[in-house]
Design a protein around this motif. Sequence first.
Motif, mmCIF file in Angstrom:
data_model
loop_
_atom_site.group_PDB
_atom_site.id
_atom_site.type_symbol
_atom_site.label_atom_id
_atom_site.label_comp_id
_atom_site.label_asym_id
_atom_site.label_seq_id
_atom_site.Cartn_x
_atom_site.Cartn_y
_atom_site.Cartn_z
ATOM 1 N N PHE A 370 0.830 -1.204 0.000
ATOM 2 C CA PHE A 370 0.000 0.000 0.000
ATOM 3 C C PHE A 370 0.870 1.261 0.000
ATOM 4 O O PHE A 370 0.605 2.214 -0.735
ATOM 5 N N ILE A 371 1.883 1.277 0.851
ATOM 6 C CA ILE A 371 2.748 2.464 0.935
ATOM 7 C C ILE A 371 3.518 2.646 -0.365
ATOM 8 O O ILE A 371 3.656 3.776 -0.866
ATOM 9 N N PHE A 372 4.008 1.549 -0.934
ATOM 10 C CA PHE A 372 4.736 1.645 -2.203
ATOM 11 C C PHE A 372 3.834 2.207 -3.301
ATOM 12 O O PHE A 372 4.247 3.096 -4.067
ATOM 13 N N LEU A 373 2.596 1.717 -3.410
ATOM 14 C CA LEU A 373 1.675 2.220 -4.427
ATOM 15 C C LEU A 373 1.333 3.686 -4.194
ATOM 16 O O LEU A 373 1.130 4.440 -5.160
ATOM 17 N N GLU A 374 1.284 4.096 -2.930
ATOM 18 C CA GLU A 374 1.040 5.515 -2.651
ATOM 19 C C GLU A 374 2.214 6.375 -3.103
ATOM 20 O O GLU A 374 2.022 7.493 -3.597
ATOM 21 N N TYR A 375 3.423 5.870 -2.942
ATOM 22 C CA TYR A 375 4.584 6.588 -3.475
ATOM 23 C C TYR A 375 4.487 6.703 -4.993
ATOM 24 O O TYR A 375 4.783 7.757 -5.573
ATOM 25 N N VAL A 376 4.108 5.610 -5.653
ATOM 26 C CA VAL A 376 3.964 5.635 -7.111
ATOM 27 C C VAL A 376 2.933 6.683 -7.523
ATOM 28 O O VAL A 376 3.142 7.451 -8.478
ATOM 29 N N ARG A 377 1.810 6.728 -6.826
ATOM 30 C CA ARG A 377 0.768 7.719 -7.139
ATOM 31 C C ARG A 377 1.235 9.137 -6.847
ATOM 32 O O ARG A 377 1.074 10.051 -7.665
ATOM 33 N N TYR A 378 1.849 9.341 -5.669
ATOM 34 C CA TYR A 378 2.254 10.678 -5.239
ATOM 35 C C TYR A 378 3.327 11.276 -6.148
ATOM 36 O O TYR A 378 3.253 12.447 -6.544
ATOM 37 N N PHE A 379 4.320 10.459 -6.518
ATOM 38 C CA PHE A 379 5.414 10.950 -7.367
ATOM 39 C C PHE A 379 5.089 10.859 -8.859
ATOM 40 O O PHE A 379 5.940 11.205 -9.685
ATOM 41 N N ARG A 380 3.889 10.342 -9.203
ATOM 42 C CA ARG A 380 3.456 10.199 -10.606
ATOM 43 C C ARG A 380 4.436 9.314 -11.385
ATOM 44 O O ARG A 380 4.843 9.624 -12.508
ATOM 45 N N ILE A 381 4.806 8.197 -10.773
ATOM 46 C CA ILE A 381 5.755 7.273 -11.395
ATOM 47 C C ILE A 381 5.054 6.506 -12.511
ATOM 48 O O ILE A 381 4.009 5.892 -12.305
ATOM 49 N N LYS A 382 5.624 6.514 -13.693
ATOM 50 C CA LYS A 382 5.058 5.782 -14.832
ATOM 51 C C LYS A 382 5.336 4.288 -14.676
ATOM 52 O O LYS A 382 6.336 3.911 -14.070
ATOM 53 N N PRO A 383 4.463 3.407 -15.123
ATOM 54 C CA PRO A 383 3.243 3.689 -15.886
ATOM 55 C C PRO A 383 1.979 3.771 -15.036
ATOM 56 O O PRO A 383 0.899 4.013 -15.575
ATOM 57 N N LEU A 384 2.059 3.554 -13.716
ATOM 58 C CA LEU A 384 0.851 3.455 -12.886
ATOM 59 C C LEU A 384 0.496 4.740 -12.152
ATOM 60 O O LEU A 384 -0.592 4.833 -11.581
ATOM 61 N N GLY A 385 1.389 5.723 -12.131
ATOM 62 C CA GLY A 385 1.173 6.911 -11.311
ATOM 63 C C GLY A 385 -0.105 7.651 -11.648
ATOM 64 O O GLY A 385 -0.961 7.886 -10.775
ATOM 65 N N HIS A 386 -0.295 8.018 -12.893
ATOM 66 C CA HIS A 386 -1.487 8.778 -13.292
ATOM 67 C C HIS A 386 -2.769 7.955 -13.199
ATOM 68 O O HIS A 386 -3.803 8.468 -12.727
ATOM 69 N N PRO A 387 -2.790 6.672 -13.624
ATOM 70 C CA PRO A 387 -4.012 5.875 -13.427
ATOM 71 C C PRO A 387 -4.411 5.750 -11.954
ATOM 72 O O PRO A 387 -5.603 5.811 -11.630
ATOM 73 N N LEU A 388 -3.439 5.581 -11.069
ATOM 74 C CA LEU A 388 -3.767 5.496 -9.647
ATOM 75 C C LEU A 388 -4.352 6.809 -9.134
ATOM 76 O O LEU A 388 -5.285 6.804 -8.318
ATOM 77 N N ARG A 389 -3.809 7.933 -9.596
ATOM 78 C CA ARG A 389 -4.362 9.226 -9.193
ATOM 79 C C ARG A 389 -5.824 9.346 -9.607
ATOM 80 O O ARG A 389 -6.675 9.809 -8.846
ATOM 81 N N SER A 390 -6.130 8.924 -10.815
ATOM 82 C CA SER A 390 -7.501 9.017 -11.312
ATOM 83 C C SER A 390 -8.433 8.056 -10.585
ATOM 84 O O SER A 390 -9.547 8.413 -10.206
ATOM 85 N N LEU A 391 -7.968 6.827 -10.361
ATOM 86 C CA LEU A 391 -8.821 5.819 -9.731
ATOM 87 C C LEU A 391 -9.132 6.166 -8.278
ATOM 88 O O LEU A 391 -10.275 6.035 -7.827
ATOM 89 N N LEU A 392 -8.127 6.605 -7.523
ATOM 90 C CA LEU A 392 -8.314 6.838 -6.089
ATOM 91 C C LEU A 392 -8.965 8.175 -5.782
ATOM 92 O O LEU A 392 -9.499 8.364 -4.685
#
Length: 538
Positions: A370-392
Amino acid sequence: MARDKVAATPGAGAPASGAVLAEAAVVFAMVLSVHATVWDRYSWCAVALAVQAFYVQYKWDRLLQQGSAVFQFRMSGNSGLLPASMVMPLLGLVMKERCQAAGNAHFERVGIVVAATGMAVALFSSVLALGITRPVPTNTCVISGLAGGVIVYVMKHSLSVGEVIEVLEILLIFVYLNMILLYLLPRCFTPGEALLVLGGISFVLSQLIKSSLIVVENQGDPADSLLLVAVVGMVLMGIFFSILFVFMDSGTWASSIFFHLMTCVLGLGVALPWLHRLIRRNPVLWLLQFLFQTDTRIYLLAYWFLLATLACLVVLYQNAKRSSSESKKHQAPTVTRKYFHFIVVATYIPGIIFDRPLLYVAATVCLAVFIFLEYVRYFRIKPLGHPLRSLLSLFLDERDSGPLILTHIYLLLGMSLPIWLIPRPCSQKGSLGGARALVPYAGVLAVGVGDTVASIFGSTMGEIRWPGTKKTFEGTMTSIFAQIISVALILIFDSGVDLNYSYAWILGSISTVSLLEAYTSQIDNLLLPLYLLILLMA
């Protein structure tokens, strides 16, 4: 909430004062209940700490309303200093009492250190608030000084030199984490939530340092070491990347590739060797052997995989509805967000009944993910960063006002803390009789059942509101009733639970925590399970 919006305006704190006083009354009732059952000099310290925290909380509230706080805190609630200040001291007291009854001297001393640490960090937060309040509140300073004097005097005659050094070490870590994380994460916490979360991280980091410096052959359960390394490793990784991405754009492909490479380097080159030093075996092989040790564990893992898939489908379905909706600001209703509470309840109950060690490890791994995925979302890490921002973004509420989305992490923590916190040598079968037998279910009862039912029934059928809040009387009463039904079901399906006719204490504990849920503006996913755990252990 409307009450929170009023309180965030300078000079408009009066409408919320009734709710704050009610919250304080509930917390004092819990403190006095623990004091009545423990009844020693440490519990007197807890009472003194509660009195001074009650006075200092109003100073914090005024600082928040005036925008004079040192850091940017979350504005959709009061400071929450009183309920947060009492968690670690009360937890340490009941842990000490339970381990003393179980004859485990080591964890009895750990309980005393936890209580002393909680009082130290709470006093530091109080001094910080009083030091920046203008004009200086003389009466509150005197009360805090007297309470601090009582606590220091008692602890001076209770702690060994090594334990005093340990408490001071945790306090020093807490100070530095406050300066770093509150600067990097503005508006993510209230002062009380920062005290609770950063105090817990500071204690975990101290325990990891202590375990790493004193490695013995039979140090304990490898699952405990896994939890320490996972929590500290993810926090340090977040600090590292936050500093790094100040100097580079995190949203590019080059930065994203560097992020994933550095994650592998930190995981394989730091975390795994560190864990290997603690458990004296290959961590990957140990984890694989542990997960697939019995058929029951394989069935549980398959069942949890299906529930995780169901949760992902709920997220995708709700976002598909938003895409087809005419309103671009469409948000998931309260009932929809509570679907995840039901899924988590369905996850934890079989784990508690059939295999608690597996649940312990699985929750630890899930927290790291969970924390790792939040880092990916927060830092907009490709390829999942932007999709996670939109989904959550569909599931945000007023408590996710900062750059991080923490409510789902708080939900996981609230359900898992009763499993993680109580030392197994002090909670073996037979040593947790009566109400204490429900301790592993504290998160399930308080958050999974109580908070969920209160939100659903309160928002759909509630009409009579508790003074100063948007919470309803009907929601609270339904929550209490649902938790009582859940206790009855636990008695039927879990043969290891024997309440020994302690029904009055269980009912009182559930009712008190449900009242706290009605009045608190803090993160209830984290606060409610801890207080229910404390009352059940007491």
